[in-house]
Design a protein around this motif. Structure first.
Motif, PDB file in Angstrom:
ATOM      1  N   VAL A  71     113.201  39.947  89.938  1.00 31.49           N
ATOM      2  CA  VAL A  71     112.508  40.273  88.688  1.00 31.49           C
ATOM      3  C   VAL A  71     111.017  40.171  88.982  1.00 31.49           C
ATOM      4  CG1 VAL A  71     112.091  39.592  86.298  1.00 31.49           C
ATOM      5  CG2 VAL A  71     114.403  39.444  87.243  1.00 31.49           C
ATOM      6  N   ASN A  74     105.534  42.548  86.643  1.00 32.28           N
ATOM      7  CA  ASN A  74     105.322  43.579  85.622  1.00 32.28           C
ATOM      8  C   ASN A  74     106.660  44.220  85.282  1.00 32.28           C
ATOM      9  OD1 ASN A  74     102.411  43.429  85.627  1.00 32.28           O
ATOM     10  ND2 ASN A  74     102.563  44.284  87.679  1.00 32.28           N
ATOM     11  N   PRO A  75     107.117  44.062  84.033  1.00 31.30           N
ATOM     12  CA  PRO A  75     108.397  44.666  83.674  1.00 31.30           C
ATOM     13  C   PRO A  75     108.362  46.176  83.919  1.00 31.30           C
ATOM     14  CG  PRO A  75     107.563  43.288  81.890  1.00 31.30           C
ATOM     15  CD  PRO A  75     106.461  43.397  82.893  1.00 31.30           C
ATOM     16  N   HIS A  76     109.367  46.675  84.590  1.00 31.10           N
ATOM     17  CA  HIS A  76     109.414  48.112  84.829  1.00 31.10           C
ATOM     18  C   HIS A  76     110.735  48.636  84.273  1.00 31.10           C
ATOM     19  CE1 HIS A  76     111.215  46.012  88.184  1.00 31.10           C
ATOM     20  NE2 HIS A  76     112.012  47.050  88.348  1.00 31.10           N
ATOM     21  N   GLY A  77     110.630  49.711  83.487  1.00 33.65           N
ATOM     22  CA  GLY A  77     111.834  50.281  82.907  1.00 33.65           C
ATOM     23  C   GLY A  77     111.642  51.764  82.691  1.00 33.65           C
ATOM     24  N   ALA A 130     110.211  42.865  76.907  1.00 36.70           N
ATOM     25  CA  ALA A 130     110.434  43.627  78.146  1.00 36.70           C
ATOM     26  C   ALA A 130     110.715  42.680  79.314  1.00 36.70           C
ATOM     27  CB  ALA A 130     109.211  44.499  78.435  1.00 36.70           C
ATOM     28  N   GLN A 131     109.996  41.551  79.368  1.00 36.24           N
ATOM     29  CA  GLN A 131     110.221  40.627  80.487  1.00 36.24           C
ATOM     30  C   GLN A 131     111.593  39.963  80.350  1.00 36.24           C
ATOM     31  OE1 GLN A 131     109.938  40.086  83.581  1.00 36.24           O
ATOM     32  NE2 GLN A 131     107.762  39.636  83.633  1.00 36.24           N
ATOM     33  N   ARG A 132     111.984  39.619  79.122  1.00 35.68           N
ATOM     34  CA  ARG A 132     113.325  39.041  78.940  1.00 35.68           C
ATOM     35  C   ARG A 132     114.403  40.077  79.264  1.00 35.68           C
ATOM     36  NH1 ARG A 132     113.740  37.357  73.330  1.00 35.68           N
ATOM     37  NH2 ARG A 132     111.689  38.212  72.975  1.00 35.68           N
ATOM     38  N   MET A 134     114.127  42.270  81.590  1.00 39.66           N
ATOM     39  CA  MET A 134     114.216  42.281  83.056  1.00 39.66           C
ATOM     40  C   MET A 134     115.083  41.120  83.551  1.00 39.66           C
ATOM     41  SD  MET A 134     112.556  44.930  84.076  1.00 39.66           S
ATOM     42  CE  MET A 134     113.223  45.728  82.613  1.00 39.66           C
ATOM     43  N   PRO A 151     106.831  35.395  86.242  1.00 41.26           N
ATOM     44  CA  PRO A 151     107.355  36.081  85.053  1.00 41.26           C
ATOM     45  C   PRO A 151     106.461  35.999  83.828  1.00 41.26           C
ATOM     46  CG  PRO A 151     108.517  34.015  85.410  1.00 41.26           C
ATOM     47  CD  PRO A 151     107.654  34.227  86.609  1.00 41.26           C
TER      48      PRO A 151
END
Ligand SMILES: Nc1ncnc2c1ncn2[C@@H]1O[C@H](COP(=O)(O)OP(=O)(O)OP(=O)(O)O)[C@@H](O)[C@H]1O
Length: 216
Positions: A71, A74-77, A130-132, A134, A151
């Motif tokens: 993880v 930077n959250p990536h989606g 977004a981080q959760r 991930m 995180p």
């Protein structure tokens, strides 16, 4: 998975040693906070533990060839895919049916307090959500080793607190979790700490300080 590090030292080429003589055993069911100043080698050590690169000296043994999840900071989606679809994907990739993937993803979303965001597009999630997400995706891969890099680095305190709460609840009996962090609250959310300062070549233990053998 159990991970054993024996006399691990690392440097890049003829650059300075980042750390030396790291002797540790990472046990399933534990969440390790990997701490140390910027540049002390936290991300580098995560890569070594994952097996992405080899240590300059010493050995790293993993007890099984289990799955490894990362993880990133930077959250990536996928912007227009929903939160639910993101968490379903690792289940589908392992061959589960749509019905099972949807059910299991829903359970994970609830676990990270994301149930109400299931149908929301990734681009509409807040930073903490977004981080959760991930973290939920990381667990959806059912990893034996989950590596998490900084995180909460991009988050304000309130949002960081949501993520730290999720980290405190990450522990699963069969898996090792390692979290590189500067955040004292993330450190408190973990069950154990690996302080890389203790393994920097300039560190010299005072006669009264504990030897740097935590986790052995
Ligand atoms: N591939 C590489 N080649 C050469 N030097 C590198 C490489 N990767 C990292 N470094 C250097 O190694 C040192 C440790 O980097 P690393 O990213 O592991 O530290 P960190 O503790 O995670 O830092 P931060 O807390 O700032 O993210 C840094 O000085 C970095 O510039």
């Amino acid at each position: 998975m159990r991970v054993k590090l024996t006399k691990v030292g690392h440097r890049f080429g003829d650059g300075p040693w980042l750390f030396r003589d790291l002797n540790l055993v990472l046990h399933p069911g534990h969440t390790y906070a990997l701490t140390g100043p910027s540049g002390s080698g936290k991300s580098s050590l995560l890569s070594l533990i994952a097996g992405w690169s080899a240590p300059f000296t010493g050995t790293i043994e993993r007890s099984t060839q289990g799955r490894i999840s990362w993880v990133f900071q930077n959250p990536h989606g996928i912007p227009r895919r929903s939160a639910l679809e993101h968490v379903m994907l690792p289940f589908l990739a392992r061959g589960h049916s749509l019905v099972v993937a949807r059910r299991e993803a829903g359970v994970l979303l609830d676990r990270f307090a994301l149930g109400s965001t299931a149908d929301r597009e990734f681009r509409a999630l807040s930073g903490g959500e977004a981080q959760r997400l991930m973290l939920a995706c990381g667990l959806a891969a059912r990893p034996q080793l989950l590596l998490i890099d900084e995180p909460t680095a991009q988050l304000d305190m309130a949002t960081g607190a949501e993520v730290n709460k999720a980290i405190a609840e990450l522990v699963e009996p069969g898996s090792v979790v390692v979290v590189a962090t500067h955040d004292e609250y993330t450190r408190e959310a973990c069950t154990d700490q690996i302080d890389l300062r203790l393994y920097h070549p300039s560190f010299s233990a005072s006669p009264n300080s504990a030897p740097p053998t935590a986790g052995v």
